[in-house]
Scaffold this active site. Structure first.
Site, PDB file in Angstrom:
ATOM      1  CG  HIS A  93      44.446  67.172  38.895  1.00 35.47           C
ATOM      2  ND1 HIS A  93      43.097  67.353  39.076  1.00 35.47           N
ATOM      3  CD2 HIS A  93      45.047  68.210  39.529  1.00 35.47           C
ATOM      4  CE1 HIS A  93      42.885  68.452  39.789  1.00 35.47           C
ATOM      5  NE2 HIS A  93      44.047  68.991  40.075  1.00 35.47           N
ATOM      6  NE  ARG A 136      49.231  67.050  42.192  1.00 37.84           N
ATOM      7  CZ  ARG A 136      48.786  68.080  41.452  1.00 37.84           C
ATOM      8  NH1 ARG A 136      48.864  69.320  41.921  1.00 37.84           N
ATOM      9  NH2 ARG A 136      48.312  67.878  40.252  1.00 37.84           N
ATOM     10  CG  ASP A 163      53.724  52.110  55.412  1.00 32.87           C
ATOM     11  OD1 ASP A 163      54.665  52.742  55.940  1.00 32.87           O
ATOM     12  OD2 ASP A 163      52.763  51.664  56.066  1.00 32.87           O
ATOM     13  CD  GLU A 171      46.428  73.657  45.034  1.00 33.45           C
ATOM     14  OE1 GLU A 171      46.511  73.653  43.795  1.00 33.45           O
ATOM     15  OE2 GLU A 171      46.455  72.625  45.709  1.00 33.45           O
ATOM     16  CG  ASP A 181      43.767  74.525  41.624  1.00 34.84           C
ATOM     17  OD1 ASP A 181      42.554  74.309  41.476  1.00 34.84           O
ATOM     18  OD2 ASP A 181      44.636  73.683  41.352  1.00 34.84           O
TER      19      ASP A 181
END
Length: 258
Positions: free
Chosen positions: A48, A73, A87, A152, A178
């Site tokens: 988000h 995230r 990486d 969620e 959520d």
């Protein structure tokens, strides 16, 4: 020289509660500031927050020297973005919208080099190996990657036992916003039914020997979830911390004009 020790993963395995904070500014300067504030872990939010791979990398660069641990995230559980985030230097990933054990197994494979997984072997020239300075990285990295999956939805809760049984999943993060919306309480994660579901999920996760996590925006909520057994708890969001403090300061100063 092996891959660096993932101290956050070790803390979760030892049931040592970790207090964290969300970061949504998508700026390295703000992340560097946050890394001085004493949080055990900081989420670089690629779902988000307005992040891309370069801004995630830049935030990893400024957090790595600090005592705080960076949790990235990713936007979604796709192997290509997982490969790029790893990486770039991420050791701990938080993956949203994991509803089934099959999804969880594919995420584990995406995080691991062959023969245990499908992570590409192109890291020799990447930041994660110190640009080739960690010669034993590929033979030791699998054990130091920490995978946290987000439950969620009602489907994820229904499948929680199977998700928890997946080897390589280190923890389950309950997404209250959520989850509450999917349960019919949009914008009301404090509804009794939602809170009962969250508590049951936390206890089930801990009983399975995995770490349970959650985000709450209140200290009261943090205390409650820690007492329920949550191991990694985020207690705020950088943008909201600034907005709340700035609004209060503005209102207090303008009160002098009344």
């Amino acid at each position: 020289m092996p891959a660096p020790k993932n101290t956050f993963k070790a803390a979760l395995a030892n049931n040592q509660p970790q207090i964290g904070c969300w970061m949504s500014f998508a700026e390295a300067y703000a992340a560097e500031l946050m890394s001085t504030t004493g949080f055990d872990w900081l989420v670089i939010d690629g779902e988000h927050g307005p992040n891309d791979l370069r801004s995630i990398r830049d935030q990893l660069m400024v957090i790595d020297p600090s005592p705080s641990h960076a949790v990235v995230r990713v936007p979604y559980g796709q192997d290509w973005i997982i490969k790029q985030a790893l990486d770039a230097g991420a050791q701990t990933l938080l993956v949203p919208l994991v509803d089934t054990a099959d999804q969880a197994r594919e995420l584990v494979r995406a995080c691991r080099y062959a023969p245990e997984g499908i992570r590409g072997m192109g890291g020799a020239g990447s930041r994660v190996t110190g640009f080739g300075a960690i010669p034993d990285y590929v033979t030791t990295a699998n054990d130091e990657i920490c995978l946290l999956v987000q439950a969620e939805s009602r489907l994820a809760i229904e499948n929680l036992d199977e998700i928890l049984a997946v080897e390589g999943v280190d923890g389950v993060f309950i997404g209250p916003a959520d989850l509450s919306a999917d349960m019919g309480y949009p914008g009301n994660s404090e509804a009794d039914e939602v809170q009962d579901t969250i508590e049951a999920a936390i206890k089930k996760t801990r009983a399975a020997g995995k770490a349970a996590g959650i985000l709450t925006l209140t200290l009261e909520g943090a205390k409650k979830h820690l007492e329920q057994g949550a191991t990694f708890v985020a207690v705020g969001m950088d943008t909201l911390v600034l907005a709340k403090a700035a609004r209060a300061l503005s209102a207090d100063a303008k009160a002098f004009l009344d």
